[in-house]
Design a protein around this motif. Structure first.
Motif, short mmCIF file in Angstrom:
data_model
loop_
_atom_site.label_atom_id
_atom_site.label_comp_id
_atom_site.label_asym_id
_atom_site.label_seq_id
_atom_site.Cartn_x
_atom_site.Cartn_y
_atom_site.Cartn_z
N ALA A 175 -13.09 -4.27 -2.19
CA ALA A 175 -12.80 -5.34 -2.58
C ALA A 175 -11.70 -5.88 -3.59
O ALA A 175 -10.83 -7.08 -3.53
CB ALA A 175 -13.95 -6.07 -2.87
N VAL A 176 -11.60 -5.24 -4.42
CA VAL A 176 -10.98 -5.44 -5.47
C VAL A 176 -9.55 -4.98 -4.93
O VAL A 176 -8.40 -5.81 -5.77
CB VAL A 176 -11.57 -4.26 -6.83
N LEU A 177 -9.15 -4.17 -4.24
CA LEU A 177 -7.65 -3.71 -3.89
C LEU A 177 -6.70 -4.51 -4.10
O LEU A 177 -5.34 -4.31 -4.42
CB LEU A 177 -7.86 -2.69 -2.87
N PRO A 178 -7.25 -5.92 -3.20
CA PRO A 178 -5.96 -6.93 -2.53
C PRO A 178 -5.52 -7.75 -3.95
O PRO A 178 -5.10 -8.06 -3.85
CB PRO A 178 -6.73 -7.82 -1.57
N TYR A 179 -6.54 -8.06 -4.79
CA TYR A 179 -6.07 -8.26 -5.62
C TYR A 179 -5.20 -7.77 -6.85
O TYR A 179 -4.38 -7.98 -7.73
CB TYR A 179 -7.21 -9.19 -6.47
N ALA A 180 -5.52 -6.36 -6.70
CA ALA A 180 -4.97 -5.10 -7.47
C ALA A 180 -3.58 -5.44 -7.39
O ALA A 180 -2.40 -5.34 -7.47
CB ALA A 180 -5.06 -4.48 -7.55
N ARG A 181 -3.10 -4.84 -5.38
CA ARG A 181 -1.92 -5.52 -5.14
C ARG A 181 -1.08 -6.82 -5.28
O ARG A 181 0.01 -6.96 -6.08
CB ARG A 181 -1.93 -5.40 -3.42
N ALA A 182 -1.99 -7.90 -5.65
CA ALA A 182 -1.12 -9.27 -5.15
C ALA A 182 -0.28 -9.37 -7.36
O ALA A 182 0.25 -9.51 -7.52
CB ALA A 182 -2.53 -9.93 -5.24
N ALA A 183 -1.77 -9.04 -7.94
CA ALA A 183 -1.33 -8.54 -9.51
C ALA A 183 -0.05 -8.11 -9.78
O ALA A 183 1.06 -8.69 -10.30
CB ALA A 183 -2.37 -8.27 -10.30
N LEU A 184 0.50 -6.81 -9.11
CA LEU A 184 1.36 -5.80 -9.33
C LEU A 184 2.61 -6.77 -8.56
O LEU A 184 3.76 -6.52 -8.95
CB LEU A 184 0.98 -4.32 -8.65
N ALA A 185 2.46 -6.89 -7.53
CA ALA A 185 2.88 -7.64 -6.99
C ALA A 185 3.97 -8.72 -7.01
O ALA A 185 5.03 -9.42 -7.64
CB ALA A 185 3.04 -8.04 -5.25
N ALA A 186 2.86 -9.68 -8.06
CA ALA A 186 3.67 -11.08 -8.75
C ALA A 186 3.85 -10.33 -9.61
O ALA A 186 5.61 -10.95 -10.21
CB ALA A 186 2.60 -11.41 -9.22
N VAL A 187 3.92 -9.32 -10.45
CA VAL A 187 4.61 -9.27 -11.68
C VAL A 187 5.73 -8.39 -10.94
O VAL A 187 7.48 -8.68 -11.98
CB VAL A 187 4.09 -8.33 -12.55
N GLU A 188 5.97 -7.45 -10.25
CA GLU A 188 7.60 -7.56 -9.38
C GLU A 188 8.36 -8.31 -8.61
O GLU A 188 9.48 -7.80 -9.08
CB GLU A 188 6.92 -5.85 -8.20
N GLY A 189 7.57 -9.12 -8.51
CA GLY A 189 8.70 -10.13 -8.34
C GLY A 189 9.33 -10.79 -9.21
O GLY A 189 10.09 -11.50 -9.10
N MET A 190 8.75 -11.38 -10.29
CA MET A 190 9.04 -11.75 -11.83
C MET A 190 10.36 -10.85 -12.08
O MET A 190 11.27 -11.20 -12.11
CB MET A 190 8.16 -11.74 -12.81
#
Length: 328
Positions: A63-78
């Motif tokens: 359940a947590v995994l998608p949020y972890a991916r989204a958080a790292l993706a957001a930082v990578e996007g920055m």
């Protein structure tokens, strides 16, 4: 909560092993374990099941995994947005490929090397697996792009693909195999391109050599045999076509694959074309319907399209599902 903890957690999930995750992250394994445990303490939930031979996610971890991916993706996007101002490409590309394609006719190894030379700050991960597992990984966001052997006529929901190889399958046998005389008798004395091929039913009682279940070639063989009214008797499963050819050369069975994929003459083998409807082996360039995530994956997809589908890179990568499907 730190981004490092999320990155370590995600890497352990992808590798299913703390030691491999640590090696990929270039840190000590105890450090990875400590950071993941700290993340679990902060969330108040056990995210990973460490009891088996491989590490798996718990229900809470999934359940947590998608949020972890989204958080790292957001930082990578920055980071990528900032890099665009300097023309620097960073990121990570995950590529899946059917067995043999990395060094075979596609020249994926050369493409990877050239792309790395052009973009040394992009990390590229390559894995070989069955088509079914790679398609599942695409949908789960674990792969950006995959070269798969389609096991169905249309891509699964959420996936787009373009057919880059569509070749007829053939029965590959050793010299002296009774099927050679059978095929010649069936064809009569005709030596033209319209001569009848080998009826697929001729394989009904023969031991066959094929790729494992979950691969496109195996699915194509099983569908064709079902249409002919029998179930194939696969005596040997080979992980790669060159191994299947070697087994056929020793007289262990009839191998079924596109004859152009292996130098069968060197092994003293004969390829017998099938009668209509001819089963076909296909390779598709697949990606998620919403496109690869990140500029690096987009850039590598474009490079693959330019190499495998000349002219396709100028077209949109978000065309209709099932584009360019051919019979199998």
């Amino acid at each position: 909560m730190e981004l490092r903890q999320l990155r370590y957690f995600l890497t352990v999930v992808e590798e299913a092993n703390f030691t491999r995750a640590a090696a990929r992250l270039h840190v000590a394994q105890p450090g990875v374990s400590a950071q993941v445990r700290q993340l679990e303490r902060e969330l108040g939930q056990r995210l990973l099941d460490r009891s088996g031979r491989t590490v798996t996610v718990t229900e809470a971890g999934a359940a947590v995994l998608p949020y972890a991916r989204a958080a790292l993706a957001a930082v990578e996007g920055m980071r990528q947005t900032a890099d665009e101002f300097t023309g620097l490409l960073r990121g990570r590309v995950t590529l899946g490929a059917v067995s043999g394609s990395a060094t075979g006719v596609f020249g994926v190894a050369e493409l990877l090397a050239d792309f790395h030379d052009d973009h040394p700050h992009v990390e590229i991960a390559l894995t070989e697996d069955t088509s079914e597992r790679m398609l599942a990984a695409l949908r789960a966001g674990e792969l950006d792009i995959a070269l798969v052997g389609p096991t169905t006529d249309a891509p699964p929901q959420g996936v787009l693909w373009d057919i880059v190889v569509d070749e007829p399958l053939a029965a590959v046998v050793a010299e002296g195999d009774p099927l050679i005389a059978y095929a010649q008798e069936h064809a009569g004395h005709a030596e033209t391109a319209t001569a009848p091929g080998l009826p697929l039913a001729a394989l009904a009682e023969r031991p066959l050599i094929s790729l494992p279940r979950g691969t496109g070639l195996r699915a194509a063989l099983e569908r064709a045999c079902a249409r002919a009214g029998f179930a194939p008797r696969v005596a040997f499963e080979a992980a790669a076509l060159d191994l299947a050819a070697q087994l056929a050369a020793r007289g262990l069975g009839v191998a079924v694959f596109p004859a152009t994929e292996v130098d069968i003459a060197e092994l003293g083998l004969r390829a017998l074309p099938f009668a209509e409807p001819v089963p076909r082996g296909r390779i598709a360039l697949a990606r998620r319907a919403d496109g690869p995530q990140g500029p690096a994956a987009h850039a590598f997809l474009t490079r693959l399209q330019e190499a495998l589908m000349p002219g396709a890179a100028d077209a949109s990568t978000s065309g209709a599902e099932g584009r360019d499907h051919k019979g199998s």
